[in-house]
Design a protein around this motif. Sequence first.
Motif, PDB file in Angstrom:
ATOM      1  N   HIS A 210      -2.287 -33.166 -32.130  1.00  0.00           N
ATOM      2  CA  HIS A 210      -2.964 -32.166 -33.259  1.00  0.00           C
ATOM      3  C   HIS A 210      -2.014 -32.402 -34.186  1.00  0.00           C
ATOM      4  N   THR A 211      -2.517 -32.347 -35.779  1.00  0.00           N
ATOM      5  CA  THR A 211      -1.465 -31.654 -36.706  1.00  0.00           C
ATOM      6  C   THR A 211      -2.591 -31.438 -37.117  1.00  0.00           C
ATOM      7  N   LYS A 212      -3.202 -30.314 -36.658  1.00  0.00           N
ATOM      8  CA  LYS A 212      -3.392 -29.257 -37.620  1.00  0.00           C
ATOM      9  C   LYS A 212      -3.549 -28.107 -36.202  1.00  0.00           C
ATOM     10  N   ALA A 213      -3.738 -26.727 -37.194  1.00  0.00           N
ATOM     11  CA  ALA A 213      -3.738 -26.103 -36.342  1.00  0.00           C
ATOM     12  C   ALA A 213      -5.185 -24.599 -37.238  1.00  0.00           C
ATOM     13  N   LYS A 214      -5.694 -24.011 -36.467  1.00  0.00           N
ATOM     14  CA  LYS A 214      -6.673 -22.414 -37.359  1.00  0.00           C
ATOM     15  C   LYS A 214      -5.668 -21.576 -36.471  1.00  0.00           C
ATOM     16  N   THR A 215      -5.846 -20.314 -37.104  1.00  0.00           N
ATOM     17  CA  THR A 215      -4.838 -19.220 -36.850  1.00  0.00           C
ATOM     18  C   THR A 215      -5.539 -17.899 -37.534  1.00  0.00           C
ATOM     19  N   THR A 216      -5.540 -17.052 -36.669  1.00  0.00           N
ATOM     20  CA  THR A 216      -5.931 -15.947 -37.824  1.00  0.00           C
ATOM     21  C   THR A 216      -4.258 -14.985 -38.519  1.00  0.00           C
ATOM     22  N   VAL A 217      -4.441 -14.803 -39.751  1.00  0.00           N
ATOM     23  CA  VAL A 217      -3.654 -14.222 -40.223  1.00  0.00           C
ATOM     24  C   VAL A 217      -3.542 -12.720 -40.698  1.00  0.00           C
ATOM     25  N   GLN A 218      -2.522 -11.470 -40.677  1.00  0.00           N
ATOM     26  CA  GLN A 218      -3.128 -10.618 -40.780  1.00  0.00           C
ATOM     27  C   GLN A 218      -1.468  -9.527 -42.095  1.00  0.00           C
ATOM     28  N   LEU A 219      -1.999  -8.643 -42.647  1.00  0.00           N
ATOM     29  CA  LEU A 219      -0.838  -7.769 -43.330  1.00  0.00           C
ATOM     30  C   LEU A 219      -0.753  -6.954 -42.255  1.00  0.00           C
ATOM     31  N   MET A 220       0.876  -6.889 -41.378  1.00  0.00           N
ATOM     32  CA  MET A 220       0.770  -5.923 -39.857  1.00  0.00           C
ATOM     33  C   MET A 220       1.808  -5.336 -40.122  1.00  0.00           C
ATOM     34  N   GLU A 221       1.437  -3.903 -39.569  1.00  0.00           N
ATOM     35  CA  GLU A 221       2.771  -2.647 -39.740  1.00  0.00           C
ATOM     36  C   GLU A 221       4.032  -3.444 -38.229  1.00  0.00           C
ATOM     37  N   ALA A 222       5.563  -2.977 -38.638  1.00  0.00           N
ATOM     38  CA  ALA A 222       6.509  -3.387 -37.573  1.00  0.00           C
ATOM     39  C   ALA A 222       7.182  -2.349 -37.422  1.00  0.00           C
ATOM     40  N   LYS A 223       7.795  -2.666 -36.063  1.00  0.00           N
ATOM     41  CA  LYS A 223       8.489  -0.802 -35.394  1.00  0.00           C
ATOM     42  C   LYS A 223       9.622  -1.536 -34.440  1.00  0.00           C
ATOM     43  N   ASP A 224      10.606  -1.287 -35.070  1.00  0.00           N
ATOM     44  CA  ASP A 224      11.662  -1.029 -33.376  1.00  0.00           C
ATOM     45  C   ASP A 224      11.382   0.023 -32.641  1.00  0.00           C
ATOM     46  N   VAL A 225      11.064  -0.754 -31.446  1.00  0.00           N
ATOM     47  CA  VAL A 225      10.944  -0.168 -29.845  1.00  0.00           C
ATOM     48  C   VAL A 225      12.441  -0.457 -28.839  1.00  0.00           C
ATOM     49  N   ASP A 226      11.688   0.726 -28.288  1.00  0.00           N
ATOM     50  CA  ASP A 226      12.751   0.478 -27.071  1.00  0.00           C
ATOM     51  C   ASP A 226      12.578  -0.398 -25.603  1.00  0.00           C
ATOM     52  N   VAL A 227      13.275  -1.343 -25.110  1.00  0.00           N
ATOM     53  CA  VAL A 227      13.095  -2.255 -23.350  1.00  0.00           C
ATOM     54  C   VAL A 227      13.622  -1.834 -22.228  1.00  0.00           C
ATOM     55  N   SER A 228      12.118  -1.363 -21.773  1.00  0.00           N
ATOM     56  CA  SER A 228      12.391  -0.883 -19.899  1.00  0.00           C
ATOM     57  C   SER A 228      12.798  -2.526 -19.183  1.00  0.00           C
ATOM     58  N   ILE A 229      13.920  -2.458 -18.542  1.00  0.00           N
ATOM     59  CA  ILE A 229      13.844  -4.529 -17.881  1.00  0.00           C
ATOM     60  C   ILE A 229      13.948  -3.968 -16.739  1.00  0.00           C
ATOM     61  N   THR A 230      12.885  -4.999 -15.763  1.00  0.00           N
ATOM     62  CA  THR A 230      13.024  -4.833 -15.165  1.00  0.00           C
ATOM     63  C   THR A 230      14.001  -6.020 -13.979  1.00  0.00           C
ATOM     64  N   PRO A 231      14.654  -5.704 -13.249  1.00  0.00           N
ATOM     65  CA  PRO A 231      15.033  -7.309 -12.294  1.00  0.00           C
ATOM     66  C   PRO A 231      14.037  -7.873 -11.260  1.00  0.00           C
ATOM     67  N   LYS A 232      13.745  -8.860 -11.519  1.00  0.00           N
ATOM     68  CA  LYS A 232      12.407  -9.815 -10.599  1.00  0.00           C
ATOM     69  C   LYS A 232      13.295 -11.113  -9.043  1.00  0.00           C
ATOM     70  N   ASN A 233      12.817 -11.270  -8.528  1.00  0.00           N
ATOM     71  CA  ASN A 233      14.152 -12.089  -6.975  1.00  0.00           C
ATOM     72  C   ASN A 233      15.395 -11.613  -7.163  1.00  0.00           C
ATOM     73  N   VAL A 234      15.715 -10.705  -6.835  1.00  0.00           N
ATOM     74  CA  VAL A 234      17.403 -10.808  -6.921  1.00  0.00           C
ATOM     75  C   VAL A 234      17.439 -11.319  -5.220  1.00  0.00           C
ATOM     76  N   PRO A 235      18.799 -12.434  -5.737  1.00  0.00           N
ATOM     77  CA  PRO A 235      19.084 -13.214  -3.869  1.00  0.00           C
ATOM     78  C   PRO A 235      19.543 -12.040  -3.346  1.00  0.00           C
ATOM     79  N   ASP A 236      19.069 -12.743  -1.943  1.00  0.00           N
ATOM     80  CA  ASP A 236      19.688 -11.426  -1.443  1.00  0.00           C
ATOM     81  C   ASP A 236      21.478 -11.602  -0.856  1.00  0.00           C
ATOM     82  N   GLY A 237      21.560  -9.517  -0.194  1.00  0.00           N
ATOM     83  CA  GLY A 237      22.923  -9.894  -0.050  1.00  0.00           C
ATOM     84  C   GLY A 237      23.932  -9.239  -1.276  1.00  0.00           C
ATOM     85  N   ARG A 238      22.804  -9.621  -2.838  1.00  0.00           N
ATOM     86  CA  ARG A 238      23.396  -9.568  -4.244  1.00  0.00           C
ATOM     87  C   ARG A 238      23.026  -7.703  -5.107  1.00  0.00           C
ATOM     88  N   GLU A 239      23.095  -7.245  -5.843  1.00  0.00           N
ATOM     89  CA  GLU A 239      22.254  -6.343  -6.663  1.00  0.00           C
ATOM     90  C   GLU A 239      22.915  -6.511  -7.991  1.00  0.00           C
TER      91      GLU A 239
END
Length: 308
Positions: A210-239
């Motif tokens: 594909h040499t072209k793409a269509k996209t929707t553009v708009q002026l938006m607000e920006a904001k800094d937010v906190d991140v809550s991280i959840t670990p997945k698939n922790v190996p057995d015997g480890r934490e």
Amino acid sequence: MLENKNVLKVISLIIAIFLWVYVMGEVNPETKEKISDIEVTFVNTDQLADEGLAVVHNQDIKISAVIKGKRSVVNDTKKTGVTATVDVAGASKGSNRGKVNLELPSGVTLDTISDETIKYRVEDSVEVKKDVEIDFVGDTDTDTDLVPWAYDTYPGTVKVTGAESIVDDVYAVRGKITSNVVSESAKTVEVELIPVKKDGTEVQGVVLNHTKAKTTVQLMEAKDVDVSITPKNVPDGREVDSITGVDSVKVVGSAGALADLESIMATVDLSEIKSEEKKELNFSLPAGVYLYNKGNTTEVTVKLKTAR
């Protein structure tokens, strides 16, 4: 007597000019002209593709040539330009050398050429999918803190095909939009797509499905937010001992979508970690909220320890 001499000089000059015009216009003498910066292209690359091969063509190859023929035809040829090709049918993997063929019009012949043959390399042809990125250039026409943003881009990914070493250089497929066309009202625009390296320079010698793409553009607000991280698939015997590197990120969205948003969720897959490793976060974003991709760090350092 002096006046007669002057008259004769003027008449002689006029006759010489007429003779020159006649020779140049009517007799149309043979002439030679140099043509520079003739771009060389490879032909019959489809035959290489059928064999799973591709030419390493990551830069423009240009030559020069001196052509000869009737002045009028040579001048016309200089205006229209000439085509130079190298036939790669039958080329093999590795280093190859091919004859340069100039396509000249009737009445024009080749006198000399800077390169009679071109050395080129053939590699395995590979195909990879790359994300489509939209880059905004220039400033917006507003004095607000709103940022230009693109979403609902189609296609979101593009297949990149070419010689393996060249395709490896492709970091993303990017479309550029001038910021001043974006307003607070959403609108759809079409962009040309270009394969680029990580530093943003264009990668030549690859093919996009594909040499072209269509996209929707708009002026938006920006904001800094906190991140809550959840670990997945922790190996057995480890934490998890620690997860560092990302505490907050910037997101964009409409005023309504960001109004009450203070934090977002993210997961990190630890299935292949042994002790310490850097991993990318996978974000879970509310509808209408997007991760701002400029200056955001989404990679964390994860340390594991023996489970108690």
